[in-house]
Design an enzyme around this catalytic site. Structure first.
Site, PDB file in Angstrom:
ATOM      1  N   TYR A 122      -6.336 -25.574 -11.490  1.00 30.15           N
ATOM      2  CA  TYR A 122      -7.860 -25.589 -11.464  1.00 30.15           C
ATOM      3  C   TYR A 122      -8.505 -25.965 -12.614  1.00 30.15           C
ATOM      4  O   TYR A 122      -9.567 -26.152 -12.964  1.00 30.15           O
ATOM      5  CB  TYR A 122      -8.347 -24.151 -10.997  1.00 30.15           C
ATOM      6  N   CYS A 177      19.700  11.370   2.251  1.00 33.80           N
ATOM      7  CA  CYS A 177      20.716  11.972   2.971  1.00 33.80           C
ATOM      8  C   CYS A 177      22.005  11.557   2.490  1.00 33.80           C
ATOM      9  O   CYS A 177      22.323  10.212   2.584  1.00 33.80           O
ATOM     10  CB  CYS A 177      20.591  11.566   4.406  1.00 33.80           C
ATOM     11  N   CYS A 230      17.644  15.869   7.009  1.00 31.49           N
ATOM     12  CA  CYS A 230      17.511  14.540   7.482  1.00 31.49           C
ATOM     13  C   CYS A 230      17.008  14.541   8.904  1.00 31.49           C
ATOM     14  O   CYS A 230      17.515  15.239   9.893  1.00 31.49           O
ATOM     15  CB  CYS A 230      19.010  13.746   7.509  1.00 31.49           C
ATOM     16  N   LYS A 290     -16.699 -11.085  -6.967  1.00 38.40           N
ATOM     17  CA  LYS A 290     -15.598 -10.727  -6.416  1.00 38.40           C
ATOM     18  C   LYS A 290     -16.189  -9.857  -5.237  1.00 38.40           C
ATOM     19  O   LYS A 290     -17.318  -9.371  -5.211  1.00 38.40           O
ATOM     20  CB  LYS A 290     -14.819  -9.449  -7.302  1.00 38.40           C
ATOM     21  N   LYS A 316     -10.947 -17.316  -5.645  1.00 30.42           N
ATOM     22  CA  LYS A 316      -9.985 -16.573  -6.711  1.00 30.42           C
ATOM     23  C   LYS A 316      -8.770 -16.365  -6.144  1.00 30.42           C
ATOM     24  O   LYS A 316      -8.922 -15.116  -5.399  1.00 30.42           O
ATOM     25  CB  LYS A 316     -11.066 -15.454  -7.259  1.00 30.42           C
ATOM     26  N   CYS A 320      20.151  13.286  11.203  1.00 28.32           N
ATOM     27  CA  CYS A 320      21.309  13.941  11.432  1.00 28.32           C
ATOM     28  C   CYS A 320      21.410  15.491  11.143  1.00 28.32           C
ATOM     29  O   CYS A 320      22.199  16.286  11.122  1.00 28.32           O
ATOM     30  CB  CYS A 320      22.653  13.395  10.676  1.00 28.32           C
ATOM     31  N   CYS A 370      25.939   9.978   9.330  1.00 29.84           N
ATOM     32  CA  CYS A 370      24.278   9.918   9.730  1.00 29.84           C
ATOM     33  C   CYS A 370      24.163   8.708  10.468  1.00 29.84           C
ATOM     34  O   CYS A 370      24.486   7.614  10.252  1.00 29.84           O
ATOM     35  CB  CYS A 370      23.506  10.064   8.650  1.00 29.84           C
ATOM     36  N   ASP A 398      -5.435 -14.430  -6.034  1.00 27.85           N
ATOM     37  CA  ASP A 398      -4.809 -13.274  -6.461  1.00 27.85           C
ATOM     38  C   ASP A 398      -3.284 -13.555  -6.781  1.00 27.85           C
ATOM     39  O   ASP A 398      -2.464 -13.019  -6.200  1.00 27.85           O
ATOM     40  CB  ASP A 398      -4.845 -11.998  -5.327  1.00 27.85           C
ATOM     41  N   GLU A 449     -14.747 -22.218  -6.352  1.00 30.30           N
ATOM     42  CA  GLU A 449     -13.332 -22.132  -6.036  1.00 30.30           C
ATOM     43  C   GLU A 449     -12.798 -20.693  -5.705  1.00 30.30           C
ATOM     44  O   GLU A 449     -13.491 -19.954  -6.201  1.00 30.30           O
ATOM     45  CB  GLU A 449     -12.586 -22.518  -7.308  1.00 30.30           C
TER      46      GLU A 449
END
Length: 698
Positions: free
Chosen positions: A240, A443, A425, A331, A131, A428, A448, A133, A129
């Site tokens: 499962y 900022c 920034c 894995k 796996k 600006c 801006c 995540d 099956e």
């Protein structure tokens, strides 16, 4: 004379084992309890394997507190903790074909099926099956009806999240076959990649932090107190594992393959990519075939789970202290790639948050070309210690989000300069600010252009002024051409000007002007939320609008008497400080005046004041009381019950504690009712609530 090398080596092994235990314990706490992972899965697995190998070679190093001797972490606070009817064991891991064969050899030995030296390896049928995540769930059914859903927790106990589980469409509320008295089902909750992308796109539009990967998003979603949030994120589920009563005389599966078929017949979604495998060679072929195919799936998978098919043989093989002997997770190695860093650029969000982004030479990861990855904030930048021209290692977290894992400092060019966030920034050139205790650098110039675009999108959004037709591309045009320099400028636009813009006809322009005019009469709470003040969301905006009838009153209080704001229900020091800073900023003071000049009241109407006052009543019959809802009410939804309770001054909580005033229980009330009874907390039904509310009106 013999040198004392063995003692020194023994000390080194002991010290390393202690160091590994400390690292892994801290990482497990961050992952399972804090929901804030510190280590990548591949790194954790590597450290865990090193400790396991040390303890196997030196049994005297094994201690009761070693991560190898436990299953998981402690359930988090906020949900009721319940014991699993059947423990949820973790799986041992294998990271190569050699380790898979070693596991198979151990299994044959346990089953007393070891071959003689000249005999071939016995073939045992297995099920492969994928796996997934995601996040493991335990589902309990009685007489075919779902009565409880819990998180995995520490394997012995988990958090009861039945209300959230019920929102997952692929989990049947009633089994679609004649069931035994009880059924226990295990499976994986997940957020598909396309759904995850949509969630993050929505969060980006709201200038909210993005989820790092689907698994973290799923874990956080399952622990939401509001089931509406869970439902909106459209979780999925693959079943499962099946457990049935030993004494049940009905038809029962005798193999894992038949269990999957039973689950499918019962109405569960079972992963279609499982396979019945006749021998170990078929397992290896199955594993290798999915190494490339997995990237075409709409969810993340980092390996395959191999299970002995025959349930009787599973019983014979049994369990170790923490895992079944008859199953293993094989894995895939984490896919990583080195690349040369080209530059760091910065993005400016609606609230002024500066997000550094690494741009590097394109690399192929998980089937796509990647050339950019977020660096999150200044702390992450400092942690990586990036220099110009560095060689970095990149991977796709959860197969989705590109991230920079580490820097190969040994390949750093001579004379390379350290990289940091700019002081000004990028949009600006205003000086950037980082508040004490915050990870974000901002900022704070409301004029801006980058902030202005975000502020405009927020102002016209559905939760705020709800101006239909004012989309992101149109806002981009208006800002780029200098036609808008403030939110207030939206109300100076005319149809002739708008119809001259790209993709805007006369009819569309007229409709947009009508929508802008209609937005002037939106409630004061929506206008306040639309200003985009940091930490002030829709709920807090309603609370502030109920307490302060107009923006001038709110501004004076925020600046001169902030303690009066922090005393409000649900308003903490962060919101109070944010309001004080926002109203103290000259540019924001000008914005208030401009909005008022173009006809925005920024004040509540008499009707709105009455409605807000009734919702936030502090002298209602339930004032100061905390109520917990559980079960299904006969004539009203939980949302309707919540609104009635809040209108009477009460607060609705998601978990029972000593602070709970009473529990409102309906049919199929679960563990919350049990906990209330144990704590001696009053329990009433819907009729009792109605009588209580009516008593205040008599």
């Amino acid at each position: 004379m013999t040198a004392p090398a063995p003692d020194n080596a023994s000390n080194q092994f002991s010290e390393r084992a202690a160091e590994l235990r400390q690292l892994l314990t801290r990482a497990a706490h961050a992952y399972y309890v804090l929901d804030a992972p510190e280590l990548e899965d591949a790194v954790y697995d590597q450290l865990y394997r090193e400790l396991l190998d040390l303890e196997t070679a030196h049994p005297e190093l094994v201690s009761a507190d070693s991560p190898t001797q436990r299953v998981g972490g402690t359930p988090s606070e906020g949900f009721a903790s319940v014991a699993h009817r059947i423990p949820l064991f973790s799986l041992d891991n294998a990271f190569s074909a050699e380790e898979l064969r070693s596991w198979y050899a151990r299994l044959l030995k346990v089953l007393d099926r070891e071959p003689q030296a000249s005999e071939p390896l016995p073939a045992l049928a297995m099920v492969g099956e994928l796996k997934i995540d995601g996040n493991a769930l335990a589902l309990s059914y009685e007489n075919g009806v779902l009565i409880r859903g819990t998180t995995r927790g520490d394997g012995e106990q988990g958090e009861e999240i039945t209300t959230n589980v019920r929102t997952i469409a692929s989990i049947p509320l009633r089994l679609q076959l004649d069931p035994p008295p009880w059924v226990e089902v295990r499976g994986e909750a997940l957020i598909p990649d396309r759904t995850f992308a949509a969630i993050n796109a929505d969060r980006a539009a709201r200038d909210e932090p993005l989820f790092a990967n689907p698994r973290n998003a799923c874990a956080g979603t399952l622990r939401q107190l509001d089931p509406k949030v869970v439902a909106a994120r459209r979780l999925d589920f693959f079943a499962y594992t099946l457990h049935l009563p030993d004494n049940w005389e009905g038809p029962r599966p005798i193999s894992q393959w038949e269990c999957l078929s039973w689950l499918s017949s019962a109405g569960f979604r079972v992963n279609p990519n499982a396979a019945l495998l006749p021998d170990l060679a078929a397992v290896e072929t199955f594993f290798n075939s999915w190494d490339s195919q997995r990237h075409d799936l709409d969810y993340a998978t980092d390996g395959v789970v191999v299970k002995l098919n025959d349930l009787r043989l599973q019983d014979s093989a049994g369990f170790t202290q923490k895992a079944p002997r008859w199953a293993i997770a094989l894995k895939y190695p984490a896919e990583e790639a080195p690349s040369r860093l080209l530059r760091i650029t910065c993005q400016v969000g609606r609230t002024g948050v500066i997000t550094p982004v690494a741009e590097f030479e394109p690399v192929a990861l998980a089937g796509t070309s990647v050339s950019r990855a977020t660096l999150h904030n200044a702390d992450r930048l400092a942690e990586l210690d990036l220099h110009s021209g560095d060689t970095i290692v990149v991977r796709k977290a959860g197969e989705i989000i590109p991230e920079v894992l580490r820097v190969l400092s040994e390949l750093r060019p001579e004379g390379a300069l350290p990289l940091d966030l700019p002081h000004q920034c990028p949009s600006c050139a205003s000086e950037l600010v980082r508040e004490s205790g915050e990870a974000a650098t901002r900022c704070v110039n409301s004029s801006c252009p980058a902030i202005l675009r975000g502020a405009l999108r927020h102002w016209v959004s559905k939760g705020a002024l709800d101006v239909e037709g004012m989309g992101g591309k149109l806002i981009e045009q208006l800002v780029e051409r200098g036609l808008i320099r403030s939110i207030s400028d939206l109300y100076g636009l005319d149809a002739a000007l708008l119809s001259s813009l790209e993709r805007m006809g006369e009819k569309s322009a007229e409709n947009l002007i009508s929508a802008m005019e209609a937005s002037r009469s939106q409630p004061w709470a929506r206008q306040l939320y639309g200003l985009g003040i940091h930490h002030v969301g829709e709920v807090n905006a309603k609370g502030l609008a109920a307490a302060f009838p107009d923006i001038d009153t709110l501004a004076r209080t925020a600046v001169d008497h902030p303690e009066a704001i922090s005393e409000l229900h649900g308003i903490g020091p962060e919101i109070t400080q944010s309001l004080q800073q926002w109203f103290n900023t000259p540019a924001n003071q000008r914005l208030i005046k401009q909005l008022q000049d173009v006809g925005l009241s920024l004040a509540s109407s008499e009707q709105e004041r009455q409605e807000l006052a009734s919702r936030s009543s502090t002298d209602g019959v339930l004032s100061g009381q905390t109520v917990v809802l559980t079960g299904t009410l006969p004539s009203m939804s939980r949302t309707q019950a919540k609104e009635l309770i809040e209108a009477a001054g009460g607060k609705v909580s998601g978990s029972v504690s000593k602070k709970t005033s009473f529990v409102l229980a309906g049919e199929e009330a679960g563990s919350k009712l049990e906990k209330a009874n144990k704590l001696g907390i009053s329990v009433i039904d819907e009729a009792g609530l109605v009588a209580l509310l009516q008593s205040s009106q008599s």
